[in-house]
Design an enzyme around this catalytic site. Structure first.
Site, mmCIF file in Angstrom:
data_model
loop_
_atom_site.group_PDB
_atom_site.id
_atom_site.type_symbol
_atom_site.label_atom_id
_atom_site.label_comp_id
_atom_site.label_asym_id
_atom_site.label_seq_id
_atom_site.Cartn_x
_atom_site.Cartn_y
_atom_site.Cartn_z
ATOM 1 N N ILE A 144 -56.959 17.331 57.677
ATOM 2 C CA ILE A 144 -57.904 18.431 57.568
ATOM 3 C C ILE A 144 -59.332 17.977 57.787
ATOM 4 C CG2 ILE A 144 -56.583 20.091 56.220
ATOM 5 C CD1 ILE A 144 -57.660 18.890 53.720
ATOM 6 N N GLY A 145 -59.537 16.713 58.012
ATOM 7 C CA GLY A 145 -60.908 16.305 58.283
ATOM 8 C C GLY A 145 -61.037 14.809 58.396
ATOM 9 N N GLU A 146 -62.122 14.390 59.006
ATOM 10 C CA GLU A 146 -62.334 12.966 59.161
ATOM 11 C C GLU A 146 -63.802 12.643 58.973
ATOM 12 O OE1 GLU A 146 -60.550 11.369 62.602
ATOM 13 O OE2 GLU A 146 -61.255 9.338 62.202
ATOM 14 N N GLY A 147 -64.057 11.587 58.236
ATOM 15 C CA GLY A 147 -65.437 11.148 58.054
ATOM 16 C C GLY A 147 -65.578 9.754 58.602
ATOM 17 N N TYR A 193 -65.648 6.859 57.142
ATOM 18 C CA TYR A 193 -64.781 5.796 56.669
ATOM 19 C C TYR A 193 -63.501 6.313 56.024
ATOM 20 C CZ TYR A 193 -66.247 6.440 51.822
ATOM 21 O OH TYR A 193 -66.463 6.938 50.593
ATOM 22 N N ALA A 194 -63.198 7.582 56.225
ATOM 23 C CA ALA A 194 -61.970 8.090 55.640
ATOM 24 C C ALA A 194 -61.440 9.281 56.422
ATOM 25 C CB ALA A 194 -62.204 8.503 54.202
ATOM 26 N N VAL A 195 -60.152 9.467 56.327
ATOM 27 C CA VAL A 195 -59.524 10.648 56.901
ATOM 28 C C VAL A 195 -58.935 11.424 55.733
ATOM 29 C CG1 VAL A 195 -57.873 11.499 58.579
ATOM 30 C CG2 VAL A 195 -58.864 9.242 58.855
ATOM 31 N N VAL A 196 -59.075 12.736 55.770
ATOM 32 C CA VAL A 196 -58.545 13.528 54.668
ATOM 33 C C VAL A 196 -57.366 14.361 55.149
ATOM 34 C CG1 VAL A 196 -59.062 15.230 52.917
ATOM 35 C CG2 VAL A 196 -60.815 13.634 53.626
ATOM 36 N N ASP A 252 -75.772 11.452 43.225
ATOM 37 C CA ASP A 252 -75.770 12.186 44.490
ATOM 38 C C ASP A 252 -75.384 13.650 44.274
ATOM 39 O OD1 ASP A 252 -76.208 12.632 47.120
ATOM 40 O OD2 ASP A 252 -74.276 11.893 47.787
#
Lengths: 389, 364
Positions: free
Chosen positions: B21-24, B26-29, B137
């Site tokens: 459902i998503g990718e950043g 340093y991570a994939v969700v 944050d």
């Protein structure tokens, strides 16, 4: 028999408003009333009007005349729920207060305690009056109670009081109960009255907003319609002009202009759909208002988890003998002060960590436990970590 | 296969990955489910292999703190396991975040809604502070919203525990718009008050429906703050001129909050002003904030289930939390924990040339 069917013959008269003017009573033949008093009161419906119940066949218990013989006759109801015609009221109470003429009733009435009848059944009339009176005082809401149980108890109590008053059971004692309740809850009653008014105002505002929006939308629609008509006119004119001047195929010209019209219409539809966006706000707010009746908002509870910070197991002191943080506390250059770092938070952390495991039972069934690494001072857990200055 | 591997495999078997459902950076969700119960979860796969210097700092922080924290208003880390060379975090699945809610112009906020969100934020934050953790944050898109309306604090990638006396902390934390003046002036010894400032900014943003203090650079941020709240005097904030990076930014008069927040109640402005006090020692604590009269006054906070939410089709969790969101533009002398370059904040307005996390799109 006459009693059972009287509702068929009973005429109800709608009055134009709270002001009782006799001229609106066109449905019954009548003479202009000679009486000087206006009998106000009775039960109002939600729009603020009183609907009076009149039975043409009923007779005044004192003068025995009915509406047939005396066309202006109205039967009024006293505060003790006995009937009397307006003529008799004028005569009997000309001098002020007087005992009710009904046999066995010793209530003293004045002219003003006679009100028009709303319901055919006088017990209903009485019950409505009592419940209206109680609703003013007993206006607590579910939110005012900690749990459903106590709210239900309260409703039960109100119902009991209402029942007692309606059926004349222990009236004096019940009145005392109401007075006591009123005294105890005066503040809350006022508050709830205000809340109710606020809610009413809020709903009115919503209605007003929606009405304005509807008007706007109607205007918009009208504007679009006229535009469309003009455009159609123009288009037709354009086709005729073109047919006149150009030498192209007539059928193709017509088809082309038709396509143009269609394109414009679809563009219009697209633009009007965005206009409908605003109207949803009012509806949304309204649904929110009705929703709040379904899931009530509860008063704020600061912390909802089982807050326990081992407060009972240690006591913070003003300061501790703590060489490590000495420099920070003295803060010669003044760089710590403005940043908001707090040494006492570090102390509290150390203390809390120290006491947190104290009452945890040691593991059982394990091989001989290793000796306690840290000896707990006899003075108390707090001092296990830091020696007080 | 040794015992550790076996245990890991056993954990891994409890969860299924459904779809990405998503990718950043340093991570994939992935969206996933718990096999036993069918409960929806989000599985965050941290890419380990591609970094030379081992696991990413924020992943470590996230695991470190979320493992310990369990609260209604803090995102729950359900499990951690490894697969091949990757680390997988199993998190609670949350529908949306507060930023999307604020931005959705079709939603109308009642004063009671704002009160409810604020109460939940303060509750979650109080829990972190009670457990000696600074979040560092806080911003609307790190406040995720569950399907039942509960607000949950997420993204502990910049969190840390309270420093011991005399230990320096980095001042390059908190997304700029939500960063308090002491951090902008390079303060290395701070406390829970930094988070409270962020909450104050979020509070204001909920009322305005637009960021309250949108500075374009760190310097501009200070100016923006002072323009809104007036330049602090020595009396307002004793010692602030001694802060490491102190520079005077000009004198601005104090304008009453009432001028901007015309519709807010007196209680509401009182709490807001207490969150935005310059002197961190005088700034209200999360616990005191929860006991502020604002929360007890009418109207009562909205029941979470009634809070406005974006329409279903638009709802996608922007798991912004998959990338660190700090602005690392300032050099920050002697930063102890200097996060790697990839943590650089991606901000829509300063995209210039840095590695940027892709905007996550969950609309499938």
């Amino acid at each position: 028999m006459a009693q059972r069917n009287s509702w068929l013959r009973g005429t109800t008269i709608r009055k134009s408003g709270p002001s009782t003017s006799a001229s609106t009573r066109t449905s019954t033949p009548q003479l202009p009333s000679t009486s000087m008093s206006i009998f106000a009161g009775g039960v109002k419906d939600p729009s603020g009007r009183t609907v009076e119940y009149i039975d043409m066949n009923e007779k005044c218990p004192v003068c025995d005349s009915d509406a047939y013989l005396k066309p202006g006759l109205r039967l009024l109801v006293s505060s003790c729920y006995h009937k009397l015609c307006n003529g008799c009221v004028e005569v009997l109470y000309a001098t002020g207060s007087e005992v009710c003429p009904t046999k066995g009733c010793n209530v003293i009435n004045r002219r003003l305690s006679y009100t028009p009848q709303t319901f055919e059944d006088l017990t209903v009339e009485k019950e409505v009056a009592i419940r209206r009176r109680l609703a003013k005082e007993f206006n607590k809401r579910r939110e005012d109670f900690p749990d459903l149980r106590s709210y239900n108890d309260y409703l039960e109590e109100v119902e009991e009081i209402a029942f007692n008053l309606i059926n004349d059971i222990d009236v004096a004692e019940t009145e005392a109960r109401i007075a006591r309740y009123h005294q105890e809850n005066a503040e809350l009653i006022e508050l709830n009255k205000k809340r109710e008014q606020e809610y009413q105002r809020y709903l009115q505002e919503q209605e007003e907003m929606e009405r304005q929006e509807r008007e706007l939308r109607a205007q918009e629609l009208r504007r679009i319609e006229t535009e469309e008509r003009e455009e159609r006119e123009k288009g037709r004119q354009a086709i005729i002009d073109k047919l006149e001047t150009s030498d192209k195929d007539a059928a193709r010209l017509v088809a082309k202009s038709r396509m143009e019209t269609q394109r414009r219409a679809s563009a219009r539809a697209a633009s009007s759909s965005s206009a409908s966006f605003n109207q949803s706000n009012a509806r949304l707010l309204r649904t929110r208002a009705t929703q709040s009746a379904v899931v009530p908002d509860v008063p704020h509870v600061p912390l909802q988890d089982n807050y326990y910070a081992y407060d009972d197991m240690f006591q913070m002191r003003e300061t501790y003998h703590d060489p490590v943080s000495e420099a920070v506390r003295r803060d010669r250059e003044g760089i710590m002060r403005a940043g908001g770092y707090r040494v006492d938070q570090a102390w509290e952390r150390a203390l809390r960590f120290a006491v947190a495991g104290l009452d945890t039972a040691p593991l059982s069934g394990m091989p001989a436990p290793p000796p306690e690494p840290m000896a707990v001072d006899s003075e108390g857990p707090a001092d296990a970590v830091m020696v007080s200055a | 296969m040794d015992a550790v591997e076996r245990a890991n495999l056993e954990r891994q078997r409890r969860w299924t990955k459904d779809q990405k459902i998503g990718e950043g950076t340093y991570a994939v969700v992935y969206r996933g489910r718990e096999l036993a119960t069918g409960r929806k979860v989000a599985i965050k796969k941290i890419k380990v292999g591609q970094f030379k210097d081992g696991l990413d700092m924020s992943a470590i922080r996230e695991v470190k703190f979320l493992r310990e924290l369990k609260h209604q208003n803090v995102i729950e880390l359900l499990d951690v396991f490894s697969s091949k060379k990757n680390l997988n975090l199993v998190l609670e699945f949350l529908d949306t975040d507060l930023e999307l809610v604020i931005k959705d112009r079709s939603l109308v906020f009642l004063p009671a809604d704002i009160k409810s969100w604020m109460a939940m934020t303060f509750r979650g934050l109080e829990f972190c502070h009670r457990n000696f953790i600074l979040h560092r944050d806080l911003k609307p898109n790190n406040l995720l919203i569950a399907s039942d309306g509960q607000l949950k604090i997420a993204d502990f990638g910049l969190a840390r525990d309270f420093a011991d006396p005399g230990y320096k902390m980095t001042c390059q934390v908190i997304t700029r718009w939500y960063r308090p003046a002491e951090l902008l002036w390079g303060c290395r010894y701070y406390s829970t008050a930094v988070d409270i400032w962020s909450v104050g900014c979020i509070f204001a943003e909920l009322m305005l429906r637009t960021p309250y203090l949108p500075g374009e650079t760190d310097m501009d941020q200070l100016k923006t703050i002072f323009r809104a709240l007036g330049t602090p005097t020595e009396e307002d904030w004793p010692g602030h001129t001694k802060l490491p990076d102190y520079v005077p930014v000009g004198q601005f008069p104090k304008t009453p909050l009432r001028d901007l927040f015309t519709a807010a109640s007196a209680d509401c402005l009182n709490l807001l002003s207490k969150c935005l006090i310059y002197d961190p020692k005088r700034r209200i604590s999360a616990k005191d904030a929860l006991n502020h009269p604002y929360f007890f006054a009418l109207p009562y906070p909205s029941h979470p289930s009634k809070l406005p939410k974006p329409a279903k089709k638009e709802s996608g969790i922007p798991l912004e939390e998959v990338d660190g969101n700090t602005d690392m533009s300032g050099p920050g002398p002697g930063v102890k924990a200097n996060p790697p370059n990839k943590l650089k904040r991606k901000n829509s307005d300063d995209l210039g040339g840095r590695p940027v996390a892709r905007r996550l799109d969950f609309t499938k």
